[in-house]
Design a protein around this motif. Sequence first.
Motif, mmCIF file in Angstrom:
data_model
loop_
_atom_site.group_PDB
_atom_site.id
_atom_site.type_symbol
_atom_site.label_atom_id
_atom_site.label_comp_id
_atom_site.label_asym_id
_atom_site.label_seq_id
_atom_site.Cartn_x
_atom_site.Cartn_y
_atom_site.Cartn_z
ATOM 1 N N ALA A 21 3.875 50.454 -0.392
ATOM 2 C CA ALA A 21 4.746 49.479 -1.059
ATOM 3 C C ALA A 21 5.029 49.864 -2.509
ATOM 4 C CB ALA A 21 4.106 48.092 -1.011
ATOM 5 N N HIS A 274 -0.113 40.507 6.619
ATOM 6 C CA HIS A 274 0.524 41.753 7.079
ATOM 7 C C HIS A 274 1.915 41.517 7.674
ATOM 8 C CE1 HIS A 274 -3.110 43.652 6.090
ATOM 9 N NE2 HIS A 274 -3.532 44.076 7.245
ATOM 10 N N SER A 276 4.188 39.976 6.467
ATOM 11 C CA SER A 276 5.202 39.994 5.399
ATOM 12 C C SER A 276 5.847 41.360 5.219
ATOM 13 C CB SER A 276 4.578 39.514 4.080
ATOM 14 O OG SER A 276 3.586 40.426 3.625
ATOM 15 N N GLN A 277 5.212 42.431 5.697
ATOM 16 C CA GLN A 277 5.824 43.763 5.579
ATOM 17 C C GLN A 277 7.193 43.821 6.241
ATOM 18 O OE1 GLN A 277 2.403 45.712 7.492
ATOM 19 N NE2 GLN A 277 2.313 47.046 5.706
ATOM 20 N N ASP A 278 7.301 43.178 7.390
ATOM 21 C CA ASP A 278 8.557 43.216 8.136
ATOM 22 C C ASP A 278 9.224 41.853 8.218
ATOM 23 O OD1 ASP A 278 8.392 46.046 8.993
ATOM 24 O OD2 ASP A 278 6.570 45.334 9.960
ATOM 25 N N SER A 283 7.017 42.012 0.513
ATOM 26 C CA SER A 283 5.734 42.019 1.211
ATOM 27 C C SER A 283 4.606 41.629 0.269
ATOM 28 C CB SER A 283 5.442 43.398 1.801
ATOM 29 O OG SER A 283 4.969 44.272 0.796
#
Lengths: 379, 379
Positions: A21, A274, A276-278, A283
């Motif tokens: 990130a 996790h 939130s990454q996608d 994120s």
Amino acid sequence: MTFPVVGMVGGGQLARMTHEAGIPLGIRFKLLSDTPQDSAAQVVSDVVVGDYRDLDTLRDFARGCDVITFDHEHVPTEHLRALEADGIPVRPGPDALVHAQDKGVMRARLDAIGVPCPRHRIVSDPEDVAAFAGEGDGFPVVLKTVRGGYDGKGVWVVRSAAEAEDPFRAGVPVLAEEKVDFVRELAANVVRSPHGQAVAYPVVESRQVNGVCDTVIAPAPDLPAERALQAEQLALNIAKELDVIGHLAVELFETRDGRILVNELAMRPHNSGHWSQDGAITSQFANHVRAVLDLPLGDPRPRAKWTVMVNVLGGDYPDMYSAYLHCMARDPQLKIHMYGKDVKVGRKVGHVNTYGDDLADVLDRARHAAAYLRGTITE
Amino acid sequence: MTFPVVGMVGGGQLARMTHEAGIPLGIRFKLLSDTPQDSAAQVVSDVVVGDYRDLDTLRDFARGCDVITFDHEHVPTEHLRALEADGIPVRPGPDALVHAQDKGVMRARLDAIGVPCPRHRIVSDPEDVAAFAGEGDGFPVVLKTVRGGYDGKGVWVVRSAAEAEDPFRAGVPVLAEEKVDFVRELAANVVRSPHGQAVAYPVVESRQVNGVCDTVIAPAPDLPAERALQAEQLALNIAKELDVIGHLAVELFETRDGRILVNELAMRPHNSGHWSQDGAITSQFANHVRAVLDLPLGDPRPRAKWTVMVNVLGGDYPDMYSAYLHCMARDPQLKIHMYGKDVKVGRKVGHVNTYGDDLADVLDRARHAAAYLRGTITE
């Protein structure tokens, strides 16, 4: 360009994904890792291999870092104070982090600021556990060593004083807690920066299997808006009162009678974030980096109606590559996140994210992929 | 786990962003970089510093890689053939890549497979340029050295034979092309894998300033569906006929009379595909990695109605950090991608992506951020 250097202690998957990130942010990332094979050490340019329990190692590592942050909570508090005395910003700082390191300190502090917790107190021996049980609804009682536990380790559920011997063997203070009659577990993830800006991710539902996070659904289905708001405000309040800098995960119990009780705190990117990454505009990893650098925070709102994360645990097959190929072919929208770890039974080696409008479909796709990667299903 | 090693030649921002996309895939990434300070070398663990023009260096680098791919098109074709003879998969292979290396070879091949191009031929001297002009609509004529040009370098627009001296000085063959009366430039991005799977990203509009890509809008506004389909099929057909493995960008002219003509080819992730990092289900970088490893490809469809990418060029201010902070505060949804490069006037040092439902707003936010970072506006 004079972009800053973020030093992260610990080479696990959280550091790996924080580095990922940080790449678009243009920051420099420096890692203190136990071994050159650790998950994050495989993908970071600037790696120091060393022991985070050794102050000289930490001091050498911190030289040239603009800020120090963490993949885990295990760095001794006195070392963090020493780094701060050297003039290195440590985020979260030792006074905040101790609440994620020591469950006794955490419970005392949450009591003091009026945050609802399960009934609890420090107990001295098995007889005292029986006394604690008698003060409430009796057994079962949850016992936790105040330091050193994670993913179900350092936690016991006991049904009698006779079952309560083990937790006292380590010589670490033991915290007794009522066994909460919860409907489900939730997690409220927030990020806070030194100048006091804070953002809250939608409250998620977190499902554990054998004490390990298995599935996260964002946002938590059928959570009344006022209860979601209550959980967000509770997490924002804890972040403020404890002066947390960076990501704070507040694990919660939603009780049968409609209360929200705090289970655990983590002051770093967390498994419950996790998704939130996608699934989010920004994120948890990007916002953690932004927070520890005192950069303005990114938007935490979801990009999809539903996002589901399922952990991939190691199973009986050491080589996941052909399963991974199968999963990609079956679902071109699947987001796989592998940690570069050797497969061991029950070890977290990756996770998958799926998102979409239909929760049943999104859940099914994530569960299928995780089970296929683990090898518990073969079609 | 036996996850493969992808070796990438060239340490620029494309390698940097390919590594970023490879981290969640769990693959190992190895880099051949000109210097340890190159954009990608700053963020990759396994870096070999060396000269890609030297075959021994390439051979040493390729040892331990499961596949070799590229950040740029400058590796000599004969070296790629030598690596293939050593048994190293090179993707795209030399027979495909030569079409992105040599504009003369590219034009001849596109003619042979019936792909519409601007009128063109190799010219021998300024008099021959005048003859070429006379064969069509006269001057101006575009002259290009067949090798070594990029971002407007190696390209001249000449209005007379007298202006046509410069291109011939380098001793490289010169290609003459009609100056196309285009309405706008488009780009069709596709990805193809060795087993023949291919995916097409939505066709984008690409706006150049001084020969350098400035703004990309995905999808191209007001592009009739049949013309978009024609452009996608043209790119898929080129990928198939030329046996391209990995990402192929086909830069196109949309002419005033409604035709689509091929301008340039690039066989690697491309500036016209950067929007896909934040705007598509699977980014061009992730799909390039998947393709060169012959993994099933990810879904290329957009996640937002509109996504806009604007390049950040270096301006008069060497330190962008305070501008970057300002941009984050102004627009929490902004996606900034910095390359870790020193600021030089006109140099691409990053890009921004924005997305949303309202094109005017999305364009405005991206342009504002890029201009602010460059320093051409200060509020």
